[in-house]
Design an enzyme around this catalytic site. Structure first.
Site, PDB file in Angstrom:
ATOM      1  N   HIS A   1       6.328 -32.050   8.941  1.00 17.96           N
ATOM      2  CA  HIS A   1       6.021 -30.715   8.430  1.00 17.96           C
ATOM      3  C   HIS A   1       4.976 -30.775   7.322  1.00 17.96           C
ATOM      4  O   HIS A   1       4.052 -29.956   7.286  1.00 17.96           O
ATOM      5  CB  HIS A   1       7.289 -30.021   7.932  1.00 17.96           C
ATOM      6  CG  HIS A   1       8.295 -29.776   9.001  1.00 17.96           C
ATOM      7  ND1 HIS A   1       7.989 -29.153  10.190  1.00 17.96           N
ATOM      8  CD2 HIS A   1       9.613 -30.083   9.076  1.00 17.96           C
ATOM      9  CE1 HIS A   1       9.065 -29.086  10.950  1.00 17.96           C
ATOM     10  NE2 HIS A   1      10.067 -29.655  10.295  1.00 17.96           N
TER      11      HIS A   1
ATOM     12  N   ASP B   1       0.863  -1.178   0.000  1.00 15.10           N
ATOM     13  CA  ASP B   1       0.000   0.000   0.000  1.00 15.10           C
ATOM     14  C   ASP B   1       0.901   1.230   0.000  1.00 15.10           C
ATOM     15  O   ASP B   1       2.122   1.124  -0.161  1.00 15.10           O
ATOM     16  CB  ASP B   1      -0.973  -0.031   1.187  1.00 15.10           C
ATOM     17  CG  ASP B   1      -0.295   0.106   2.545  1.00 15.10           C
ATOM     18  OD1 ASP B   1       0.954   0.204   2.613  1.00 15.10           O
ATOM     19  OD2 ASP B   1      -1.022   0.100   3.561  1.00 15.10           O
TER      20      ASP B   1
ATOM     21  N   HIS C   1       9.393 -24.916   7.766  1.00 14.80           N
ATOM     22  CA  HIS C   1       8.427 -25.763   8.463  1.00 14.80           C
ATOM     23  C   HIS C   1       6.996 -25.586   7.981  1.00 14.80           C
ATOM     24  O   HIS C   1       6.200 -26.528   8.082  1.00 14.80           O
ATOM     25  CB  HIS C   1       8.462 -25.499   9.966  1.00 14.80           C
ATOM     26  CG  HIS C   1       9.765 -25.886  10.588  1.00 14.80           C
ATOM     27  ND1 HIS C   1      10.001 -25.730  11.932  1.00 14.80           N
ATOM     28  CD2 HIS C   1      10.906 -26.401  10.072  1.00 14.80           C
ATOM     29  CE1 HIS C   1      11.230 -26.149  12.206  1.00 14.80           C
ATOM     30  NE2 HIS C   1      11.796 -26.554  11.087  1.00 14.80           N
TER      31      HIS C   1
ATOM     32  N   CYS D   1       2.865  -3.365   4.178  1.00 11.45           N
ATOM     33  CA  CYS D   1       1.953  -2.289   4.565  1.00 11.45           C
ATOM     34  C   CYS D   1       2.531  -1.659   5.825  1.00 11.45           C
ATOM     35  O   CYS D   1       3.731  -1.789   6.069  1.00 11.45           O
ATOM     36  CB  CYS D   1       0.518  -2.782   4.736  1.00 11.45           C
ATOM     37  SG  CYS D   1       0.210  -3.911   6.101  1.00 11.45           S
TER      38      CYS D   1
ATOM     39  N   THR E   1       2.082  -2.409   9.115  1.00  9.88           N
ATOM     40  CA  THR E   1       2.542  -3.423  10.072  1.00  9.88           C
ATOM     41  C   THR E   1       2.790  -4.783   9.425  1.00  9.88           C
ATOM     42  O   THR E   1       3.422  -5.642  10.026  1.00  9.88           O
ATOM     43  CB  THR E   1       1.503  -3.634  11.190  1.00  9.88           C
ATOM     44  OG1 THR E   1       0.302  -4.147  10.595  1.00  9.88           O
ATOM     45  CG2 THR E   1       1.241  -2.350  11.955  1.00  9.88           C
TER      46      THR E   1
END
Length: 148
Positions: free
Chosen positions: A134, A8, A98, A65, A67
């Site tokens: 995994h 963004d 993983h 963005c 965060t």
């Protein structure tokens, strides 16, 4: 490797730095926007990149963005995407090893440029271990369109 990249307006400057960094590592990043610092909606770009990765056009994607959280949530709504938000390199590396993550997200307001590069480096260089335990766990979190 071709890597889809999007952000963004908050991640716009960081995205340009990460695209150039990916090129120095020998990758071929493709910019899915935004293309300015003008206010925009992160779901648009999160969905664009996630759709490209889920569709098989790109093996990996990177989203930025403020965060990393909002844009990662959007990406994870797309079937076949396993997006991770990371603010440090170790979790980024292990998410690939993983969890076979295919999109990395982070926040331009959370990590600096050099830390972002370290996160990207560890993430793109890591490989899914594919061990039985995994793979079993990845299969358990993969959305099945039949619902079973």
């Amino acid at each position: 490797m071709k890597i889809a990249v999007g952000s963004d307006h908050v991640g716009f400057e960081m995205k340009a730095i990460i695209i150039e960094y990916l090129k120095t590592l020998g990758h071929s990043p493709v910019d899915f926007g935004t293309h300015s610092v003008e206010s925009t909606d992160y779901p648009v770009y999160g969905r664009k990149v996630a759709t490209e990765v889920a569709g098989g056009n790109f093996p990996l994607g990177i989203l930025i963005c403020g965060t990393g959280v909002g844009i990662s949530i959007v990406a994870n709504k797309v079937q076949g995407i396993r997006s991770v938000v990371c603010s440090e390199p170790y979790s980024a590396k292990l998410s690939r090893m993983h969890n076979d993550t295919n999109i990395l997200a982070f926040g331009a307001r959370v990590v600096g440029f050099e830390l972002a590069k370290m996160i990207v480096l560890e993430w793109v260089n890591a490989q899914f271990e594919g061990e039985e335990r995994h793979q079993r766990r990845v299969d358990m979190i993969t959305i099945n369109p039949k619902g079973d």
